[in-house]
Structure formats: C-alpha cells, structure tokens
Motif scaffolding. Sequence first.
Motif, PDB file in Angstrom:
ATOM      1  N   TYR A  87       0.847  -1.194   0.000  1.00  0.00           N
ATOM      2  CA  TYR A  87       0.000   0.000   0.000  1.00  0.00           C
ATOM      3  C   TYR A  87       0.879   1.240   0.000  1.00  0.00           C
ATOM      4  O   TYR A  87       1.768   1.381   0.847  1.00  0.00           O
ATOM      5  N   ALA A  89       0.574   5.413  -0.073  1.00  0.00           N
ATOM      6  CA  ALA A  89      -0.199   6.654  -0.009  1.00  0.00           C
ATOM      7  C   ALA A  89       0.725   7.776  -0.460  1.00  0.00           C
ATOM      8  O   ALA A  89       1.801   7.968   0.104  1.00  0.00           O
ATOM      9  N   LYS A 106     -11.155  11.184 -10.193  1.00  0.00           N
ATOM     10  CA  LYS A 106     -10.900  10.592  -8.872  1.00  0.00           C
ATOM     11  C   LYS A 106     -10.325   9.171  -8.968  1.00  0.00           C
ATOM     12  O   LYS A 106      -9.416   8.803  -8.241  1.00  0.00           O
ATOM     13  N   LYS A 110      -5.966   6.610  -8.215  1.00  0.00           N
ATOM     14  CA  LYS A 110      -5.822   5.359  -7.489  1.00  0.00           C
ATOM     15  C   LYS A 110      -5.334   4.297  -8.453  1.00  0.00           C
ATOM     16  O   LYS A 110      -5.602   4.349  -9.640  1.00  0.00           O
ATOM     17  N   SER A 111      -4.656   3.321  -7.906  1.00  0.00           N
ATOM     18  CA  SER A 111      -4.213   2.191  -8.700  1.00  0.00           C
ATOM     19  C   SER A 111      -4.412   0.944  -7.859  1.00  0.00           C
ATOM     20  O   SER A 111      -3.958   0.887  -6.719  1.00  0.00           O
ATOM     21  N   TYR A 112      -5.088  -0.013  -8.404  1.00  0.00           N
ATOM     22  CA  TYR A 112      -5.338  -1.244  -7.674  1.00  0.00           C
ATOM     23  C   TYR A 112      -4.950  -2.438  -8.523  1.00  0.00           C
ATOM     24  O   TYR A 112      -5.465  -2.624  -9.620  1.00  0.00           O
ATOM     25  N   ILE A 117      -1.186  -1.157  -4.274  1.00  0.00           N
ATOM     26  CA  ILE A 117      -2.414  -0.388  -4.168  1.00  0.00           C
ATOM     27  C   ILE A 117      -1.982   1.032  -3.839  1.00  0.00           C
ATOM     28  O   ILE A 117      -1.403   1.281  -2.774  1.00  0.00           O
ATOM     29  N   ASN A 119      -2.948   5.169  -3.560  1.00  0.00           N
ATOM     30  CA  ASN A 119      -3.993   6.170  -3.439  1.00  0.00           C
ATOM     31  C   ASN A 119      -3.306   7.516  -3.238  1.00  0.00           C
ATOM     32  O   ASN A 119      -2.285   7.599  -2.571  1.00  0.00           O
ATOM     33  N   THR A 120      -3.868   8.559  -3.836  1.00  0.00           N
ATOM     34  CA  THR A 120      -3.274   9.891  -3.809  1.00  0.00           C
ATOM     35  C   THR A 120      -4.155  10.820  -2.982  1.00  0.00           C
ATOM     36  O   THR A 120      -5.377  10.791  -3.114  1.00  0.00           O
ATOM     37  N   TRP A 130      -6.043   6.115   5.783  1.00  0.00           N
ATOM     38  CA  TRP A 130      -6.175   5.094   4.738  1.00  0.00           C
ATOM     39  C   TRP A 130      -5.166   3.969   4.973  1.00  0.00           C
ATOM     40  O   TRP A 130      -5.518   2.785   4.885  1.00  0.00           O
TER      41      TRP A 130
END
Length: 140
Positions: A87, A89, A106, A110-112, A117, A119-120, A130
């Motif tokens: 993860y 961030a 939005k 994000k990238s999953y 994973i 998230n910005t 998060w």
Amino acid sequence: MKVYSSNFLEVDYHADHGWLCLRCFGKLESKEFRESLEKALEFAEENQVKQWLLDFREIGSLDENEDAWLQSYLFPKIMMRLGTSNYIAIVLSEKCYEVLLKEAGKFGLKSYNSFIIINTFYNLDEASRWLKKHRINKAS
C-alpha cells in the motif's frame, strides 16, 4: 527510526504504524531522490514493510523524469521484492492534487492490482487513516 536523511528529505520507519514515510522538504536532486527511495526499498525488503507514505507536499509536483522513474523502476522493484499487497499513499500539495484530479478524475488517482495499491491525497491525516485502515500484520 531514521532510514535515510539529507537536507532535502528524510525516510523514517514508523514502527508503531508499520510503514515507511518519505518526506520531502524542498526542491529535490534527482540522484538524491532515487537514492533515498532505493534505501527505503532495501529497508522494506529486509523488514517486510509493505506500506509507504510518500509526502511530496513541499515540492509541488514531481517532474516527468522522477514520475517515470517511480512508474518504471521503483514500483516494479517493490512488486518483485515484496510480492503482493503493498500500500502506497502519495500526498501532494492541494494545488497539485486538484490539477491531477481534473486531468485523471478521482479513479485516476488510485491504482489497484494485487501487487501495489496506490492512493493519492492532499491531506496527510487522510493518507494516514487510509494506511491504518489497510494495516498489514507481518507473518510470525
């Protein structure tokens, strides 16, 4: 615990949270930026740290070369060395976040996948929440 430190950035391991935090203080030197993240990756591999907080608020936005280096070098290395469920961030200045939000939407921030994973955010507290929500306990 300090992993790497210079006049422009520092990398710390926050044992209480179980994540690495890279915090930039000003305009980066490309070599120093890459070296600090490579040191962080070495530490992450040795200690199986699978959560990262990249605080880029003070530098504005990364230039294209550094962004490309993250995408083509660092993130693939994280996947190869640490496996799945990492993860990351990324915290940007609010101005940079708004620009990216308009460009990518939005979901574009994000990238999953099963390996990384991402998230910005523009708010450090939201990024921390998060990561805490997705805390990974190390196998014993």
